[in-house]
Design an enzyme around this catalytic site. Structure first.
Site, short mmCIF file in Angstrom:
data_model
loop_
_atom_site.label_atom_id
_atom_site.label_comp_id
_atom_site.label_asym_id
_atom_site.label_seq_id
_atom_site.Cartn_x
_atom_site.Cartn_y
_atom_site.Cartn_z
N GLY A 151 -42.37 44.98 40.67
CA GLY A 151 -41.85 45.28 39.42
C GLY A 151 -40.69 45.04 39.32
N GLY A 152 -40.02 45.76 38.07
CA GLY A 152 -38.79 45.36 37.99
C GLY A 152 -36.99 45.88 38.97
N GLY A 155 -23.76 9.87 44.02
CA GLY A 155 -23.55 11.15 43.81
C GLY A 155 -23.22 12.60 44.32
N ALA A 156 -24.34 12.24 45.54
CA ALA A 156 -24.31 13.10 46.75
C ALA A 156 -23.36 13.53 47.52
CB ALA A 156 -25.68 12.94 47.67
C1 HXC Z 1 -44.35 58.66 40.81
C2 HXC Z 1 -45.09 58.07 42.70
C3 HXC Z 1 -44.51 56.83 43.08
C4 HXC Z 1 -44.08 56.15 41.51
C5 HXC Z 1 -45.56 56.50 44.77
N1 HXC Z 1 -45.62 57.78 44.78
N2 HXC Z 1 -44.76 56.16 43.62
N3 HXC Z 1 -44.27 58.75 42.43
N4 HXC Z 1 -43.66 57.41 40.29
N5 HXC Z 1 -44.07 54.73 41.20
C6 HXC Z 1 -45.93 59.03 45.15
C7 HXC Z 1 -47.83 58.66 45.62
O1 HXC Z 1 -47.98 60.29 43.71
C8 HXC Z 1 -47.45 59.83 46.92
O2 HXC Z 1 -46.91 61.45 46.10
C9 HXC Z 1 -46.12 59.90 47.66
O3 HXC Z 1 -45.05 58.90 46.19
C10 HXC Z 1 -46.65 58.47 48.47
O4 HXC Z 1 -47.62 57.23 47.76
P1 HXC Z 1 -48.96 56.91 47.99
O5 HXC Z 1 -49.58 55.64 47.33
O6 HXC Z 1 -49.72 57.95 48.67
O7 HXC Z 1 -48.21 55.99 49.44
P2 HXC Z 1 -48.70 54.47 49.99
O8 HXC Z 1 -51.22 54.85 50.01
O9 HXC Z 1 -48.48 53.94 51.13
O10 HXC Z 1 -48.57 53.32 49.27
C11 HXC Z 1 -47.47 52.88 48.21
C12 HXC Z 1 -47.69 52.74 47.29
C13 HXC Z 1 -48.27 53.26 46.07
C14 HXC Z 1 -48.04 50.76 47.45
C15 HXC Z 1 -46.12 52.01 46.45
O11 HXC Z 1 -47.72 54.47 45.77
C16 HXC Z 1 -47.95 52.91 44.79
O12 HXC Z 1 -48.50 51.76 44.06
N6 HXC Z 1 -47.08 53.15 43.85
C17 HXC Z 1 -47.38 53.13 42.65
C18 HXC Z 1 -45.90 51.56 42.29
C19 HXC Z 1 -45.80 51.40 40.86
O13 HXC Z 1 -46.63 50.57 39.94
N7 HXC Z 1 -44.67 51.26 40.52
C20 HXC Z 1 -44.02 51.59 39.29
C21 HXC Z 1 -43.99 50.24 39.41
S1 HXC Z 1 -42.90 49.39 37.39
P3 HXC Z 1 -47.43 62.54 47.06
O14 HXC Z 1 -46.57 64.12 46.22
O15 HXC Z 1 -48.93 62.53 47.51
O16 HXC Z 1 -46.67 62.34 48.57
C22 HXC Z 1 -41.25 49.82 38.19
C23 HXC Z 1 -40.85 49.31 36.62
C24 HXC Z 1 -39.06 49.18 37.20
O17 HXC Z 1 -40.92 50.09 38.92
C25 HXC Z 1 -39.03 48.67 35.56
C26 HXC Z 1 -37.04 48.50 35.92
C27 HXC Z 1 -36.46 47.68 34.95
#
Ligand code: HXC
Length: 518
Positions: A173-174, A408-409
């Protein structure tokens, strides 16, 4: 009189908890089993031993509810501070996936922003290791605001201190925009991916079936999108790349790069360079062989080597002086300038100029790439970036025209008229508006059409044109180049030119900022 033992015990316990990311030995072992280092191991491997000064080890999370009242997230999931690489200070940020997936909460973001602010104040490069699930879901808009602060600091730091990002885990994402706003991006081949929208979202919105391998891995970014400058086998390899990269860079825009000038001038010719040039003009010259002979042994770090291979860019040293090399590669797409090659070279030149790194250009270019896709894709706009980048340079520009330099290159590749300080040409250089075949067809169309033997006439006129224009002397006569040199003289002539240009001062009209084509 001595400090109470329980106070020391408490500090020791808190430190131990943070150093182990508040997790168990089994979880750490499982991570190591995947071939990944922990956030702190990455920092300790990067830095000179015992030089890490941590800032904010005891910072905690700011999550309200979700059962987090009694939970601790050590260092709020990011390790930040200062240390030394090869005796020079750097600022480091390393997200800790073992702490709530390295997710970015408001305090986590504040630590990142403060590290960047400190880097600007002290004038140190920023190394940011990304390993995060992105915006911390439980902190809602506070975590999005945190990203805003991170991006703002990336931009404020741009051109002030070098910024290097390592993608060492998920980066979705972002979140991918912080690395994109930095100067160099390294990505691990395994266990990492970087994208804006993942396969599910792509499927839902466009109906396309796309796997992460196609667009999010280090190889996809290093060869197709161009978002990544280096693909690394693992953490240790990525850290070696960062260390090598830093060895060519100044710590900030007010410093010179780490030149290692020899006290004595070395005026030695290199007959091997003459031997490299193929007798037959149509046989392409591999520019890597020229680069190898020009640079000091072992002093070469190619950047974006798998992207737009028709142009080669990288850092090296000539007689100890740091240079950014920009070279056409005739072995690939005949060395022509297309959209990707123009973008690749332009951003590298802007970086070199911002950080006082002289640019050594090696020209062997038949022109801008023809084609419908190129025209429709905006080759005019992208090619203009290259013109803009060279023309805006205040650093020393030394150019060597090896063979083809058409149209030009030719002008775009660090020509004298665009600001080149010293432009050499080999006797094999062909500096002209276009190649002999194309030019003959245009300017002698009538003559050829009217000839009884059209083919023979065409060949005769091509030869005539070659004789007249396919050489460096017309350009030398008009003062468009500095000198014609033997290939064997190239290394010492380039070295002398660079040495005398190190004191270059150039001024441009004052303005808020220029408007490079985007
Ligand atoms: C809070 C999060 C988290 C998040 C992971 N965790 N992502 N907690 N916010 N965004 C936590 C999980 O709850 C878990 O906690 C631990 O991290 C490990 O995650 P797992 O899922 O068990 O690990 P894994 O299977 O390796 O998967 C990793 C992952 C997945 C692919 C990153 O966690 C995931 O898809 N997370 C969400 C990604 C996402 O959509 N993020 C938002 C993106 S948008 P525990 O307590 O169980 O250890 C964004 C906007 C930015 O970022 C904007 C900028 C302007």
């Amino acid at each position: 009189m001595a400090i109470k033992k329980e106070l020391l015990d408490k500090l020791s316990e808190l430190r131990k908890f943070a150093l182990k990311s508040g997790t168990t030995d089994e979880k750490i072992a499982a991570r190591c089993g995947k071939g990944l280092m922990t956030a702190r191991e990455r920092i300790n491997t990067l830095l000179d031993p015992d030089t890490f000064q941590e800032f904010g080890m005891h910072v905690g999370h700011d999550i309200r509810g979700f059962g987090f009242d009694k939970k601790t997230l050590p260092s709020d999931g990011v390790v930040t501070g200062l240390g030394y690489v090869d005796g020079r200070p750097v600022s480091v940020i390393s997200q800790d996936f073992m702490v709530s997936g390295g997710s970015l909460g408001s305090r986590h973001a504040k630590k990142m922003a403060e590290t960047m602010e400190r880097a600007r104040t002290l004038g140190t490069p920023i190394i940011s290791i990304n390993d995060s699930g992105g915006a911390r879901i439980q902190e809602g808009v506070k975590s999005l605001a945190g990203y805003g602060q991170v991006f703002k600091n990336n931009v404020l730091s741009s051109g002030v201190v070098p910024q290097i990002a390592l993608i060492a885990g998920p980066c979705a994402g972002g979140a991918a925009y912080s690395p994109a706003l930095m100067d160099f991006c390294i990505q691990l081949r395994k266990n990492s991916n970087m994208f804006i929208t993942g396969p599910e979202v792509i499927k839902a919105v466009t109906g396309e079936a796309a796997s992460l391998d196609q667009f999010a891995t280090a190889d996809a970014h290093a060869s197709v999108s161009g978002n990544v400058h280096f693909a690394a086998e693992d953490d240790a390899h990525a850290i070696q790349i960062i260390q090598k990269l830093l060895s060519f860079l100044p710590s900030n825009n007010l410093q010179q790069p780490p030149h290692r000038l020899s006290e004595e001038l070395k005026i030695e010719s290199d007959p091997g360079m003459n031997a490299l040039v193929p007798e037959e003009g149509r046989t392409p010259l591999d520019v890597y062989q020229v680069i190898e002979r020009l640079l000091d042994a072992g002093e070469w770090l190619e950047v974006q080597k798998d992207f737009a291979k028709n142009i080669v860019i990288g850092f090296g040293r000539v007689d100890g002086m740091v240079v950014g090399v920009v070279a056409n590669q005739p072995k690939f797409k005949a060395g022509s300038l297309d959209i990707d090659a123009s973008d690749k070279a332009a951003s590298f030149i802007l970086f070199c100029n911002a950080f006082n790194i002289p640019i050594l250009t090696l020209t062997d270019v038949p022109g801008f790439m023809p084609g419908l896709a190129q025209e429709r894709g905006g080759i005019i706009r992208h090619g203009a970036k290259l013109l803009y980048a060279y023309a805006t340079c205040t650093v020393p520009l030394v150019t060597v025209i090896l063979r083809k330099a058409y149209g030009g290159a030719y002008i775009a590749m660090g020509s004298k008229d665009l600001g080149g300080d010293v432009v050499f040409a080999w006797p094999t250089a062909e500096i002209a508006v276009m190649g002999a075949e194309g030019a003959t067809k245009i300017i002698h169309k009538k003559e050829i059409d009217e000839a009884s033997d059209k083919e023979a006439k065409y060949k005769e006129l091509v030869e005539e044109y070659r004789e007249k224009f396919a050489n460096p002397y017309q350009a030398a006569e008009t003062g468009a180049i500095t000198d014609v040199i033997e290939p064997s003289e190239t290394r010492f002539k380039v070295s002398l030119a660079l040495r005398s240009l190190l004191t270059k001062r150039a001024n441009f009209p004052s303005k808020k900022h220029g408007l490079s084509p985007l």
